[in-house]
Design a protein around this motif. Structure first.
Motif, PDB file in Angstrom:
ATOM      1  N   ILE A  36       0.997  -1.260  -0.125  1.00  0.00           N
ATOM      2  CA  ILE A  36       0.085   0.098  -0.053  1.00  0.00           C
ATOM      3  C   ILE A  36       0.764   1.320   0.090  1.00  0.00           C
ATOM      4  O   ILE A  36       1.599   1.396   0.818  1.00  0.00           O
ATOM      5  N   CYS A  37       0.510   2.013  -0.898  1.00  0.00           N
ATOM      6  CA  CYS A  37       1.568   3.441  -1.042  1.00  0.00           C
ATOM      7  C   CYS A  37       0.629   4.430  -0.524  1.00  0.00           C
ATOM      8  O   CYS A  37      -0.562   4.499  -0.551  1.00  0.00           O
ATOM      9  N   GLY A  38       1.444   5.551  -0.119  1.00  0.00           N
ATOM     10  CA  GLY A  38       0.756   6.776   0.174  1.00  0.00           C
ATOM     11  C   GLY A  38      -0.198   7.249  -0.788  1.00  0.00           C
ATOM     12  O   GLY A  38      -1.470   7.673  -0.504  1.00  0.00           O
ATOM     13  N   THR A  39      -0.061   7.071  -1.965  1.00  0.00           N
ATOM     14  CA  THR A  39      -0.851   7.349  -3.184  1.00  0.00           C
ATOM     15  C   THR A  39      -2.111   6.710  -3.227  1.00  0.00           C
ATOM     16  O   THR A  39      -3.133   7.091  -3.504  1.00  0.00           O
ATOM     17  N   ASP A  40      -2.061   5.418  -3.070  1.00  0.00           N
ATOM     18  CA  ASP A  40      -3.214   4.745  -2.660  1.00  0.00           C
ATOM     19  C   ASP A  40      -4.261   5.026  -1.734  1.00  0.00           C
ATOM     20  O   ASP A  40      -5.355   5.185  -2.036  1.00  0.00           O
ATOM     21  N   GLY A  59      -3.500  -0.179  -6.820  1.00  0.00           N
ATOM     22  CA  GLY A  59      -2.144  -0.968  -6.384  1.00  0.00           C
ATOM     23  C   GLY A  59      -1.161  -1.127  -7.700  1.00  0.00           C
ATOM     24  O   GLY A  59      -1.306  -1.564  -8.419  1.00  0.00           O
ATOM     25  N   HIS A  60       0.151  -0.366  -7.122  1.00  0.00           N
ATOM     26  CA  HIS A  60       1.131  -0.321  -8.247  1.00  0.00           C
ATOM     27  C   HIS A  60       2.498  -0.678  -7.787  1.00  0.00           C
ATOM     28  O   HIS A  60       3.476  -0.558  -8.531  1.00  0.00           O
ATOM     29  N   GLU A  61       2.599  -1.087  -6.604  1.00  0.00           N
ATOM     30  CA  GLU A  61       3.773  -1.572  -6.137  1.00  0.00           C
ATOM     31  C   GLU A  61       3.648  -2.984  -5.838  1.00  0.00           C
ATOM     32  O   GLU A  61       3.001  -3.273  -4.744  1.00  0.00           O
ATOM     33  N   PHE A  62       4.391  -3.933  -6.744  1.00  0.00           N
ATOM     34  CA  PHE A  62       4.186  -5.372  -6.614  1.00  0.00           C
ATOM     35  C   PHE A  62       5.006  -6.228  -7.390  1.00  0.00           C
ATOM     36  O   PHE A  62       5.861  -5.658  -7.954  1.00  0.00           O
ATOM     37  N   LEU A 149      10.276  -2.237  -4.791  1.00  0.00           N
ATOM     38  CA  LEU A 149      11.338  -1.385  -5.688  1.00  0.00           C
ATOM     39  C   LEU A 149      10.911  -0.510  -6.418  1.00  0.00           C
ATOM     40  O   LEU A 149      11.551   0.692  -6.862  1.00  0.00           O
ATOM     41  N   GLU A 150       9.740  -0.166  -6.492  1.00  0.00           N
ATOM     42  CA  GLU A 150       8.977   1.331  -7.324  1.00  0.00           C
ATOM     43  C   GLU A 150       9.409   2.345  -6.354  1.00  0.00           C
ATOM     44  O   GLU A 150       9.827   3.232  -6.686  1.00  0.00           O
ATOM     45  N   PRO A 151       9.013   2.363  -5.007  1.00  0.00           N
ATOM     46  CA  PRO A 151       9.242   3.456  -4.236  1.00  0.00           C
ATOM     47  C   PRO A 151      10.708   3.659  -4.055  1.00  0.00           C
ATOM     48  O   PRO A 151      11.008   4.726  -4.387  1.00  0.00           O
TER      49      PRO A 151
END
Ligand SMILES: [Zn+2]
Ligand SMILES: [Zn+2]
Length: 344
Positions: A36-40, A59-62, A149-151
């Motif tokens: 879960i990202c701050g953007t979510d 959900g984009h960090e996976f 890895l994305e953040p």
């Protein structure tokens, strides 16, 4: 399959829906870890709307395991462990042609324009595969780490713009997941790092990850501490990982002549900040922004994890299954955790 559907602000519903069908140039992943990202959270609260469809899967960090491949796919096979850089740039616009693919005018992203990772399976669109956004992972990178890895890549993009060298004094405002990643990157580059964070648990983690000077801004005088420790000159670099516009002017007074203020966090829509322009003029301060990531940052992020240079594991404080989404989101909203990850 089970999928967490974002229907409208404050409404996420776990539903049984059809597993995505893939075309010949696509692959389907079994979700292994999704953070879960701050953007979510901003999407959940209705604060971020750009590119967000309703209903859709966010959900984009996976990371995931390849479960199905289209007939025309040659680079991936079933069972491959992969991480995915979610932002897909066009390669043709002014930004893409000027080494600013991270802020591509036509960018699309998995978790926004394409359905995201809070589901059992995720379809990876052909455009993401063709752009090189899918990376095979070695066994040295766990699925949980790969979800971050994305953040980390975004932080590497921001870090590279700060010109941090040995003995650079860096002040990081905020020690959430992003602040703690910036902290570790600054330490790798040889910096002395000041971390300002009101939450004592987060300060403790920052300390364990190498922060040199910790400040509780609610109880201590940030300015006094910075000046005492820098010969009254201020720090070389300030990285704002929280978007509070009213802090800008105070932070400008803490920066050494010729220094850098990096606005890494997003600010609330229509934010306006009052700043004394002479602080910028006479001190030749550089105010810069950084947003999202480039694919090469993702490759660097993988290497840093493989070489054990960055500790992402200590940032994962909570792991839930998708069915526990209510607990996971309510915890995330309370800011009690560092990083919350859904696991298969
Ligand atoms: Zn994110
Ligand atoms: Zn572009």
């Amino acid at each position: 399959m089970e999928a967490l559907i974002f229907e409208k602000p404050y409404t996420l519903v776990l539903k049984e829906i059809q597993k995505p069908k893939i075309e010949k140039n696509e692959i389907c992943l079994k979700m292994k870890a999704a953070a879960i990202c701050g953007t979510d959270l901003r999407v959940y609260k209705g604060e971020k709307t750009k590119g967000i469809r309703k209903p859709s899967i966010i959900g984009h960090e996976f990371s995931g395991e390849v479960a199905e491949v289209g007939d025309k796919i040659i680079d991936f096979k079933i069972g491959d462990r992969v991480g995915v850089a979610p932002v897909i740039s066009c390669g043709k616009c002014y930004c893409c042609l000027n080494d600013l693919e991270n802020i591509c005018i036509n960018r699309m992203a998995i978790g926004y324009e394409f359905d995201g990772a809070f589901a059992e399976y995720i379809k990876i669109p052909s455009v993401a595969i063709e752009s090189g956004n899918v990376f095979k992972l070695s066994d040295k990178v766990s699925f949980e780490e790969a979800a971050l890895l994305e953040p980390l890549s975004c932080c590497i993009n921001g870090h590279n713009k700060c010109k941090i060298k040995i003995k650079t004094d860096v002040l990081i405002i905020g020690a959430g997941p992003i602040g703690l990643m910036h902290l570790q990157l600054a330490k790798i580059s040889g910096a002395r790092v000041f971390t300002s964070e009101p939450n004592s648990k987060r300060r403790k983690i920052a300390e364990s990850l190498g922060a040199d000077i910790l400040i509780d801004p609610q109880k201590e005088d940030l300015s006094k501490i910075i000046m005492e420790n820098t010969n009254n000159q201020g720090v070389d670099v300030v990285i704002m990982v929280i978007g509070i516009d009213r802090m800008l002017n105070d932070l400008l007074t803490l920066i050494k002549k010729g220094g850098i203020l990096n606005l890494f966090a997003g600010f609330q829509k229509e934010s306006v900040s009052n700043i004394d322009p002479n602080l910028i003029h006479y001190n030749e301060i550089n105010i810069i922004g950084s947003s999202a990531m480039k694919l090469r940052n993702y490759i660097t992020a993988i290497k840093l994890i493989e070489e054990n240079k960055i500790n992402l594991k200590s940032l994962i404080t909570d792991v839930y299954s998708l069915s526990e989404y209510e607990k996971a989101f309510s915890k995330a909203l309370k800011n009690e955790s560092i990083k919350i990850v859904f696991q298969d």
